[in-house]
Design a protein around this motif. Structure first.
Motif, PDB file in Angstrom:
ATOM      1  N   ALA A   1       0.827  -1.208   0.000  1.00  0.00           N
ATOM      2  CA  ALA A   1       0.000   0.000   0.000  1.00  0.00           C
ATOM      3  C   ALA A   1       0.864   1.262   0.000  1.00  0.00           C
ATOM      4  O   ALA A   1       0.522   2.268  -0.650  1.00  0.00           O
ATOM      5  N   CYS A   2       1.986   1.221   0.736  1.00  0.00           N
ATOM      6  CA  CYS A   2       2.889   2.381   0.735  1.00  0.00           C
ATOM      7  C   CYS A   2       3.471   2.593  -0.664  1.00  0.00           C
ATOM      8  O   CYS A   2       3.555   3.730  -1.158  1.00  0.00           O
ATOM      9  N   LEU A   3       3.879   1.499  -1.309  1.00  0.00           N
ATOM     10  CA  LEU A   3       4.385   1.600  -2.681  1.00  0.00           C
ATOM     11  C   LEU A   3       3.309   2.175  -3.602  1.00  0.00           C
ATOM     12  O   LEU A   3       3.573   3.082  -4.395  1.00  0.00           O
ATOM     13  N   ALA A   4       2.085   1.642  -3.479  1.00  0.00           N
ATOM     14  CA  ALA A   4       0.998   2.101  -4.352  1.00  0.00           C
ATOM     15  C   ALA A   4       0.707   3.577  -4.087  1.00  0.00           C
ATOM     16  O   ALA A   4       0.440   4.347  -5.016  1.00  0.00           O
ATOM     17  N   GLY A   5       0.751   3.995  -2.802  1.00  0.00           N
ATOM     18  CA  GLY A   5       0.502   5.405  -2.488  1.00  0.00           C
ATOM     19  C   GLY A   5       1.568   6.308  -3.081  1.00  0.00           C
ATOM     20  O   GLY A   5       1.267   7.365  -3.658  1.00  0.00           O
TER      21      GLY A   5
ATOM     22  N   ILE B   1       3.461   5.643  -5.673  1.00  0.00           N
ATOM     23  CA  ILE B   1       3.302   5.638  -7.134  1.00  0.00           C
ATOM     24  C   ILE B   1       2.158   6.561  -7.550  1.00  0.00           C
ATOM     25  O   ILE B   1       2.248   7.247  -8.572  1.00  0.00           O
ATOM     26  N   THR B   2       1.086   6.608  -6.748  1.00  0.00           N
ATOM     27  CA  THR B   2       0.016   7.558  -7.048  1.00  0.00           C
ATOM     28  C   THR B   2       0.565   8.980  -7.054  1.00  0.00           C
ATOM     29  O   THR B   2       0.212   9.799  -7.907  1.00  0.00           O
ATOM     30  N   GLY B   3       1.461   9.266  -6.084  1.00  0.00           N
ATOM     31  CA  GLY B   3       1.999  10.621  -5.972  1.00  0.00           C
ATOM     32  C   GLY B   3       3.001  10.973  -7.053  1.00  0.00           C
ATOM     33  O   GLY B   3       2.976  12.080  -7.603  1.00  0.00           O
ATOM     34  N   ILE B   4       3.900  10.049  -7.388  1.00  0.00           N
ATOM     35  CA  ILE B   4       4.996  10.401  -8.296  1.00  0.00           C
ATOM     36  C   ILE B   4       4.818   9.839  -9.704  1.00  0.00           C
ATOM     37  O   ILE B   4       5.527  10.242 -10.627  1.00  0.00           O
ATOM     38  N   GLY B   5       3.873   8.900  -9.898  1.00  0.00           N
ATOM     39  CA  GLY B   5       3.747   8.222 -11.185  1.00  0.00           C
ATOM     40  C   GLY B   5       3.447   9.149 -12.344  1.00  0.00           C
ATOM     41  O   GLY B   5       3.970   8.982 -13.451  1.00  0.00           O
ATOM     42  N   GLY B   6       2.590  10.151 -12.088  1.00  0.00           N
ATOM     43  CA  GLY B   6       2.256  11.084 -13.158  1.00  0.00           C
ATOM     44  C   GLY B   6       3.472  11.860 -13.628  1.00  0.00           C
ATOM     45  O   GLY B   6       3.671  12.068 -14.838  1.00  0.00           O
TER      46      GLY B   6
ATOM     47  N   ALA C   1       9.660  12.240   0.362  1.00  0.00           N
ATOM     48  CA  ALA C   1       8.606  12.887   1.144  1.00  0.00           C
ATOM     49  C   ALA C   1       7.302  12.119   0.988  1.00  0.00           C
ATOM     50  O   ALA C   1       6.596  11.841   1.975  1.00  0.00           O
ATOM     51  N   SER C   2       7.001  11.759  -0.255  1.00  0.00           N
ATOM     52  CA  SER C   2       5.775  10.995  -0.526  1.00  0.00           C
ATOM     53  C   SER C   2       5.784   9.659   0.213  1.00  0.00           C
ATOM     54  O   SER C   2       4.807   9.282   0.868  1.00  0.00           O
ATOM     55  N   LEU C   3       6.924   8.957   0.139  1.00  0.00           N
ATOM     56  CA  LEU C   3       7.018   7.644   0.781  1.00  0.00           C
ATOM     57  C   LEU C   3       6.895   7.758   2.302  1.00  0.00           C
ATOM     58  O   LEU C   3       6.223   6.945   2.953  1.00  0.00           O
TER      59      LEU C   3
ATOM     60  N   VAL D   1       0.460  16.680   6.281  1.00  0.00           N
ATOM     61  CA  VAL D   1       1.316  17.756   6.819  1.00  0.00           C
ATOM     62  C   VAL D   1       2.780  17.336   6.748  1.00  0.00           C
ATOM     63  O   VAL D   1       3.659  18.140   6.404  1.00  0.00           O
ATOM     64  N   LEU D   2       3.047  16.065   7.064  1.00  0.00           N
ATOM     65  CA  LEU D   2       4.432  15.568   7.013  1.00  0.00           C
ATOM     66  C   LEU D   2       5.009  15.711   5.603  1.00  0.00           C
ATOM     67  O   LEU D   2       6.117  16.226   5.413  1.00  0.00           O
ATOM     68  N   ILE D   3       4.264  15.260   4.600  1.00  0.00           N
ATOM     69  CA  ILE D   3       4.756  15.333   3.223  1.00  0.00           C
ATOM     70  C   ILE D   3       4.982  16.786   2.809  1.00  0.00           C
ATOM     71  O   ILE D   3       6.046  17.154   2.291  1.00  0.00           O
ATOM     72  N   PHE D   4       3.966  17.611   3.064  1.00  0.00           N
ATOM     73  CA  PHE D   4       4.062  19.021   2.695  1.00  0.00           C
ATOM     74  C   PHE D   4       5.264  19.664   3.388  1.00  0.00           C
ATOM     75  O   PHE D   4       6.041  20.392   2.761  1.00  0.00           O
ATOM     76  N   GLY D   5       5.431  19.351   4.681  1.00  0.00           N
ATOM     77  CA  GLY D   5       6.526  19.956   5.447  1.00  0.00           C
ATOM     78  C   GLY D   5       7.893  19.546   4.921  1.00  0.00           C
ATOM     79  O   GLY D   5       8.774  20.390   4.693  1.00  0.00           O
TER      80      GLY D   5
END
Lengths: 206, 206, 206
Positions: B122-126, B128-133, B156-158, B183-187
């Motif tokens: 699920a972390c990998l899939a998440g 990939i959703t963020g960076i795949g595009g 950051a995404s991971l 917030v963690l990713i954005f930060g």
């Protein structure tokens, strides 16, 4: 050791070898640590992901079983820090890669046949399992995939996949359907390396 | 406003930002109007399409809900005509992009967990959703994906995806599992931009 | 001849034309025989594979029906040996390619609608069926996809897909829903070629 766990260990060894090959190529292109691990992951697991999507086995093994992703990440990370040693191991790497190609093609073809694909489709799916990761690796690194340009690599994989399909067609489902095609792929690949065989290229334009 | 429609609007805002980033990159490469919209579509929706295919949620949202495709097309088309103004908005775009990455990673990871993927998958899939595009955008434009080369972006995404999985593991399913990782990713992303953090690269060959 | 087998023959003709176009491009890049066949396969069947994965029709037709893969392989192999003759046939190839685009887009859109996709998603899926193979061909050969750069190609495909969706929406499911959009695509494509129409490109930077 039971057969399933022997198969799993062999499978993970193939994943590690393919990950190291992807990571090495990414290091040459000066990617950062994350990029090296990502390319290693794609090289090791990309072919299997495509096969699983095509045969409808979702989520693919790379997402469903954490041992695959972790093995690919650890092998890629280790390559990042240890790669200067690897250049001394060229033949070891080529032998392991040939073994990985053999194993991954054979299990990929069997998995596709078990999922109900007809023989031609299963051979294609098996070959894509074997070479798909390398194609993904090269695309991510901005290269025309090496498997399309030279050397007998995909053809070895396809020959093994066809042998799997033929053996299964004749009712041979036991170890022989696994071992004989794997030996065929490994043998073609090694002889092609030793003799520098290549597939024919188009004639030069006049 | 109900929570689902708030989430939808946030989601579409993320799609618009990613589409604009893809369209901008395509304009730099002098693609035509169709190419600009196509690359914007891939940048905005490619990661989610891969996630949906991997978790078996077909047809992917980008095909099942017209608002996603239309938002991506309108944002890309607007970028085509308005892009000279965008260069003055560099920090606005970077902030929106960081917000888009945060939101899309978190919802992507939750969706994968809800589909039954184990935590690592699920972390990998998440991620990939963020960076795949962005990976798709760069491949279409003939570039080695920037996310593999420099900057703290995928990491950051991971990190956010892992935090989602940990919170859900401890039974926290409410807003906190959404807000804290975002917030963690954005930060991380903003601090990395301010301090020009990068992931390590391989040592120069001797 | 029954309608299904007429449709199958038309479909396989489209596959052969697209495979020949992929193989020709691969020959220009000096790929080996395997590479030429692989790129021909992707050019001919890549769009349909993506469509089938997106609509959940797995295994895709390219794997489920051996006639598709074999047609693509034979057409690519024939191109490998006969390509010097092809340069004399430029207009024949362009006409066949326009016919292939028309047919593959229309059947792709209908298949997506029948699989339950809403109209916007089905039009996207239909267009991807038409242009996806060419995008894959160009990515494998290290080029920015030509369909994103110039000429009215994808737009012709999209216009036909929209017409299919509109006709089906108004309850027209018979031959007209097949023929009228195909004629539209073929017509736009041929006029665009004759008049050298292109989509607009971004203004030159000042």
């Amino acid at each position: 050791m039971s057969t399933p766990s022997a198969l799993l260990i062999a499978d993970l060894a193939g994943v590690a070898v393919f990950a190291a090959s992807g990571a090495s190529a990414a290091i040459v292109k000066r990617l950062d640590l994350f990029g090296v691990i990502f390319v290693g992951f794609v090289a090791a697991l990309g072919g299997g992901i495509v096969r699983d999507v095509v045969i409808g086995a979702v989520p693919p093994l790379a997402f469903a079983d954490w041992r695959y992703a972790i093995t690919a990440a650890v092998a890629s990370g280790a390559t990042f820090w240890l790669h200067p040693q690897f250049s001394r191991l060229r033949w070891t790497v080529l032998l392991l890669d040939a073994a990985g190609l053999a194993l991954i093609t054979v299990t990929g073809t069997l998995k596709a046949l078990n999922a109900g694909l007809p023989p031609v489709g299963a051979c294609l799916a098996g070959m894509i399992t074997g070479i798909g990761g390398g194609v993904g690796r090269d695309l991510l690194l901005g290269e025309i995939p090496v498997v399309l340009r030279r050397e007998i690599y995909a053809v070895a994989s396809l020959a093994g996949a066809v042998l799997v399909a033929v053996l299964v067609r004749f009712g041979i489902h036991d170890g022989l359907a696994l071992v004989a095609p794997a030996v065929l792929i490994f043998g073609i690949r090694i002889i092609a390396l030793l003799r520098s065989w290549s597939a024919p290229v188009p004639p030069e334009p006049a």
